[in-house]
Scaffold this motif. Structure first.
Motif, PDB file in Angstrom:
ATOM      1  N   ASP A  33      -0.679  46.661  58.620  1.00 23.06           N
ATOM      2  CA  ASP A  33       0.808  46.406  58.549  1.00 23.06           C
ATOM      3  C   ASP A  33       1.037  45.036  59.180  1.00 23.06           C
ATOM      4  O   ASP A  33       2.143  44.630  59.255  1.00 23.06           O
ATOM      5  N   VAL A  37       2.952  43.079  54.383  1.00 25.66           N
ATOM      6  CA  VAL A  37       4.091  43.787  54.285  1.00 25.66           C
ATOM      7  C   VAL A  37       4.109  44.815  53.069  1.00 25.66           C
ATOM      8  O   VAL A  37       3.859  44.397  52.023  1.00 25.66           O
ATOM      9  N   GLY A  38       4.467  46.021  53.569  1.00 23.13           N
ATOM     10  CA  GLY A  38       4.691  47.031  52.217  1.00 23.13           C
ATOM     11  C   GLY A  38       3.265  47.775  51.793  1.00 23.13           C
ATOM     12  O   GLY A  38       2.400  47.691  52.090  1.00 23.13           O
ATOM     13  N   GLN A  39       3.185  48.161  50.538  1.00 21.34           N
ATOM     14  CA  GLN A  39       2.066  48.712  49.682  1.00 21.34           C
ATOM     15  C   GLN A  39       1.578  49.639  50.765  1.00 21.34           C
ATOM     16  O   GLN A  39       0.258  49.692  50.954  1.00 21.34           O
ATOM     17  N   GLN A 362       3.304  48.016  44.168  1.00 22.66           N
ATOM     18  CA  GLN A 362       4.659  47.632  43.659  1.00 22.66           C
ATOM     19  C   GLN A 362       5.226  46.098  43.770  1.00 22.66           C
ATOM     20  O   GLN A 362       4.543  45.456  44.759  1.00 22.66           O
ATOM     21  N   LEU A 364       7.169  43.024  44.725  1.00 18.90           N
ATOM     22  CA  LEU A 364       7.825  42.369  46.089  1.00 18.90           C
ATOM     23  C   LEU A 364       9.427  42.580  45.823  1.00 18.90           C
ATOM     24  O   LEU A 364       9.974  41.690  45.048  1.00 18.90           O
ATOM     25  N   ASP A 368      11.346  42.671  51.078  1.00 16.40           N
ATOM     26  CA  ASP A 368      10.089  42.280  51.342  1.00 16.40           C
ATOM     27  C   ASP A 368       9.872  40.913  51.475  1.00 16.40           C
ATOM     28  O   ASP A 368       9.052  40.469  52.510  1.00 16.40           O
TER      29      ASP A 368
END
Length: 472
Positions: A33, A37-39, A362, A364, A368
């Motif tokens: 992290d 970012v994310g995922q 996904q 962005l 994000d």
């Protein structure tokens, strides 16, 4: 979400091998992290795969041999973090890592790179990593040897006089040795203080160049550098040349030579092979480019043929390298592809079964992209601030300006090809073009961007879709 620029200087170093073995899946995700970012789903999958590898190493050898890694197939558009997650995972676990593109391989029998070359490249990477670790281990001993060699050059030992039994001759010889040792210690102190860096010295330096040629290996058409010194050691071993250099230039050359002398290349090869086949990670990008099954036959390279060649490597086979045979049973393979045209079911069934874990990444969102601009340790904004800071220019962005940059990047991704976080680099480069060009002439100053400045610079380009395709 890949961030491809170097990490900041205050980023903590990678954990030691012992520390990496204590990482739980939750800690691995937390570490990822910090850079991606994310995922969350992809991070959880790779964290479990890494932890299962640690668990397998704790089992008895007969049980560990039966447990193979669960390979991962990442599905998602470009620029969302597929490669970066795998790269950060390898760095976190200190595992040998290699990224290859599936579209670069050819079937056996065609000119090009065969699929087994990825294993050979992984072992070569592991050898270099182990070599660097061993160089650090022997550096202190090598520096001591270099110091003694330089002292021998600066103050050659006096020639031994003929042996004499008289007391006077023995006393004179003893006093000469004491004076020599005192002078040597004075030179040692000057050498360590840097007072002799500009003095010229004559040193013997080994020649590094060795003739090479290319052969066809039994595993296919592959470029192999076969060193003649290995075939004819008496002809090419140990040739050196005397050079006159400043001491500061001679020291690094002698240090490299002493470090190489202290290394055990056979031990390095053994350690590298073991590390590659037990903890190596191979990231196969663009796997969707070879997805498909052709019904006809012809002289052209088929995508299905590449898949069939790839299957035994992923399934587990022995690949012969110049460092020794390597088993691929316990190498973790992470394949990735956008699958815009094809779909995972277009892969041959046997290869599909070798990637049991499917993770969909996904695209962005605008939120994000905003986080990517400033949150990661190696965020793009921080990197540009550091670059212009070397010229005395302080670069600042208001929160509204960063939000506007993220909004424009998301808009261009929707209008043109969606390249994910890579769009931020093109947006920022266009926005900061004038500031970067004038930074050297501007001198110490502050350059601040507000949302209005971002719109004034980029809005026209974003609205003109034909122009934005070429510039942004």
């Amino acid at each position: 979400m890949p961030i491809h620029l170097p990490a900041s200087l205050d980023e903590p170093p990678a954990p030691s091998p012992a520390a990496a073995e204590t990482l739980t899946p939750r800690q691995i995700v937390a570490e990822l992290d910090r850079h991606v970012v994310g995922q969350a789903a992809a991070k959880r999958s790779v964290a479990i795969a890494l932890r299962n590898r640690i668990r397998r190493q704790r089992l008895p050898p007969e049980d560990a041999a039966e447990i193979t890694p669960k390979n991962i197939l990442m599905i998602g558009p470009t620029g969302v973090g597929k490669t970066e997650i795998a790269r950060r995972l390898a760095k976190l676990s200190r595992s040998p890592f290699l990224k290859v593109e599936a579209s670069k391989f050819t079937e056996v029998g065609y000119v090009g790179r065969d699929v087994e070359s990825m294993v050979r490249d992984l072992v070569a990477s592991a050898v270099e990593t182990v070599r660097q670790e061993k160089l650090v281990e022997v550096r202190a001993r090598a520096e001591q040897s270099v110091e003694e060699r330089l002292l021998d050059v600066l103050l050659p030992a006096p020639s031994a006089d003929a042996h004499s039994d008289s007391q006077e001759a023995q006393d004179a010889a003893r006093q000469a040795r004491e004076r020599f040792q005192q002078t040597r210690e004075k030179l040692r102190a000057q050498l360590r203080s840097g007072a002799l860096e500009e003095r010229s010295v004559d040193v013997e330096v080994r020649e590094k160049s060795t003739p090479t040629f290319q052969i066809l290996s039994s595993q296919g058409v592959e470029e192999m550098d076969v060193q003649l010194k290995d075939l004819l050691p008496g002809l090419f071993g140990g040739k050196s040349r005397r050079r006159t250099l400043p001491l500061k230039d001679a020291r690094p050359l002698l240090l490299q030579e002493e470090q190489a002398r202290l290394l055990d290349n056979d031990q390095i090869a053994l350690l590298a092979v073991e590390r590659a086949q037990s903890s190596g990670i191979i990231f196969i990008d663009e796997i969707d480019k070879v997805a498909g099954r052709e019904g006809g036959h012809g002289p052209d390279i088929s995508r299905e043929g590449v898949q069939r060649d790839l299957l035994p490597v992923v399934e587990g086979t022995t690949v012969f390298t110049k460092y020794g045979p390597v088993r691929t049973d316990h190498i973790l393979f992470i394949a990735a592809g956008a699958f815009h045209v094809s779909k995972p079911s277009d892969l041959i069934p046997e290869l599909q079964g070798r990637f049991p874990i499917r993770v969909e990444l996904q695209p962005l969102s605008e939120a994000d992209l905003l986080r990517i601009l400033s949150e990661p340790k190696s965020a793009l904004v921080k990197q540009y601030q550091a670059l212009l800071g070397t010229e005395g220019v302080r670069l600042e962005f208001s929160d509204e300006a960063l939000s506007e940059i993220a909004r424009l990047a998301a808009q261009v991704n929707r209008q043109a090809e969606n390249i994910g976080a890579r769009r931020l680099a093109t947006i920022l480069e266009t926005l900061l073009e004038d500031a970067s060009f004038d930074a050297s002439d501007r001198g110490p100053s502050v350059v601040r961007f507000e949302a209005e400045d971002v719109r004034a610079k980029l809005q026209a380009l974003v609205q003109d879709q034909q122009l934005s395709r070429f510039i942004l």
